[in-house]
Design a protein around this motif. Structure first.
Motif, PDB file in Angstrom:
ATOM      1  N   SER A  42       0.797  -1.225   0.000  1.00 62.97           N
ATOM      2  CA  SER A  42       0.000   0.000   0.000  1.00 62.97           C
ATOM      3  C   SER A  42       0.831   1.276   0.000  1.00 62.97           C
ATOM      4  O   SER A  42       0.323   2.336   0.318  1.00 62.97           O
ATOM      5  CB  SER A  42      -0.900   0.010   1.243  1.00 62.97           C
ATOM      6  N   TYR A  43       2.087   1.191  -0.369  1.00 64.65           N
ATOM      7  CA  TYR A  43       2.958   2.358  -0.249  1.00 64.65           C
ATOM      8  C   TYR A  43       2.488   3.525  -1.120  1.00 64.65           C
ATOM      9  O   TYR A  43       2.193   3.376  -2.299  1.00 64.65           O
ATOM     10  CB  TYR A  43       4.398   2.009  -0.615  1.00 64.65           C
ATOM     11  N   ASP A  44       2.426   4.684  -0.502  1.00 64.39           N
ATOM     12  CA  ASP A  44       2.096   5.939  -1.179  1.00 64.39           C
ATOM     13  C   ASP A  44       3.275   6.877  -0.952  1.00 64.39           C
ATOM     14  O   ASP A  44       3.723   7.048   0.181  1.00 64.39           O
ATOM     15  CB  ASP A  44       0.813   6.523  -0.577  1.00 64.39           C
ATOM     16  N   VAL A  45       3.777   7.480  -2.001  1.00 70.62           N
ATOM     17  CA  VAL A  45       4.977   8.312  -1.912  1.00 70.62           C
ATOM     18  C   VAL A  45       4.847   9.426  -0.877  1.00 70.62           C
ATOM     19  O   VAL A  45       5.773   9.719  -0.142  1.00 70.62           O
ATOM     20  CB  VAL A  45       5.338   8.901  -3.304  1.00 70.62           C
ATOM     21  N   SER A  46       3.693  10.047  -0.790  1.00 68.79           N
ATOM     22  CA  SER A  46       3.540  11.169   0.127  1.00 68.79           C
ATOM     23  C   SER A  46       3.140  10.766   1.544  1.00 68.79           C
ATOM     24  O   SER A  46       3.341  11.526   2.478  1.00 68.79           O
ATOM     25  CB  SER A  46       2.524  12.166  -0.430  1.00 68.79           C
ATOM     26  N   ARG A  47       2.566   9.564   1.717  1.00 71.67           N
ATOM     27  CA  ARG A  47       2.075   9.176   3.047  1.00 71.67           C
ATOM     28  C   ARG A  47       2.778   7.967   3.655  1.00 71.67           C
ATOM     29  O   ARG A  47       2.775   7.808   4.864  1.00 71.67           O
ATOM     30  CB  ARG A  47       0.571   8.911   2.999  1.00 71.67           C
ATOM     31  N   GLY A  48       3.315   7.087   2.854  1.00 78.37           N
ATOM     32  CA  GLY A  48       3.979   5.898   3.376  1.00 78.37           C
ATOM     33  C   GLY A  48       3.085   4.677   3.265  1.00 78.37           C
ATOM     34  O   GLY A  48       2.258   4.575   2.363  1.00 78.37           O
ATOM     35  N   TYR A  49       3.255   3.732   4.201  1.00 69.38           N
ATOM     36  CA  TYR A  49       2.489   2.495   4.195  1.00 69.38           C
ATOM     37  C   TYR A  49       1.232   2.629   5.042  1.00 69.38           C
ATOM     38  O   TYR A  49       1.258   3.250   6.097  1.00 69.38           O
ATOM     39  CB  TYR A  49       3.333   1.341   4.762  1.00 69.38           C
TER      40      TYR A  49
END
Length: 113
Positions: A42-49
Motif C-alpha cells: 500500500s505504499y504511497d509516496v507522500s504518506r507511506g504504508y
C-alpha cells in the motif's frame, strides 16, 4: 564551614540525580523498537504504508526476515512515523531499527496496530 559542606552535598545530589535521569533515558530506549503492522503493498509516496490491524501480521513479528509468513497480509514496520493511519520513514528490518536506537532513539509513540 557548615554552609560549604551543605553546598557540596547539594551539588553531589544534583550530579547523582542527573545520572539517574540519564540511566532512565538510556534504558527506556531498550532493544525493542516501535513497530506497526502495515500493508506492504500500500505504499504511497507522500504518506507511506497504510497501517493495518496487528492481527494481519500474525504472531511474533520479531523475525525481521521480510517474509509475510503464511496467510498474513501485513508486515511489521519498525520505527516509522505515524500520521493519519499511515507510517513512513521506518524499516521492515528489526535489527536495523535496533541499531538506529540507543541514546536519542525515536520516541514516535506506542507500537501496535
Amino acid at each position: 564551614m557548615a554552609a560549604k559542606e551543605r553546598r557540596r552535598l547539594r551539588s553531589s545530589t544534583v550530579v547523582l540525580g542527573g545520572m539517574g535521569v540519564l540511566a532512565t533515558a538510556l534504558t527506556s530506549c531498550g532493544s525493542e523498537p516501535d513497530k506497526r503492522c502495515v500493508d506492504p503493498n500500500s505504499y504511497d509516496v507522500s504518506r507511506g504504508y497504510k497501517v493495518v490491524d496487528s492481527k494481519a501480521c500474525g504472531k511474533g513479528g520479531g523475525s525481521g526476515s521480510g517474509g509475510s509468513g503464511g496467510s498474513s497480509s501485513g508486515r511489521w514496520y519498525y520505527d516509522g512515523n505515524k500520521s493519519g493511519g499511515f507510517s513512513d520513514r521506518g524499516t521492515f528490518s528489526k535489527s536495523q531499527a535496533v541499531d538506529r536506537g540507543g541514546f536519542g532513539c525515536s520516541g514516535s509513540g506506542s507500537g501496535g496496530g
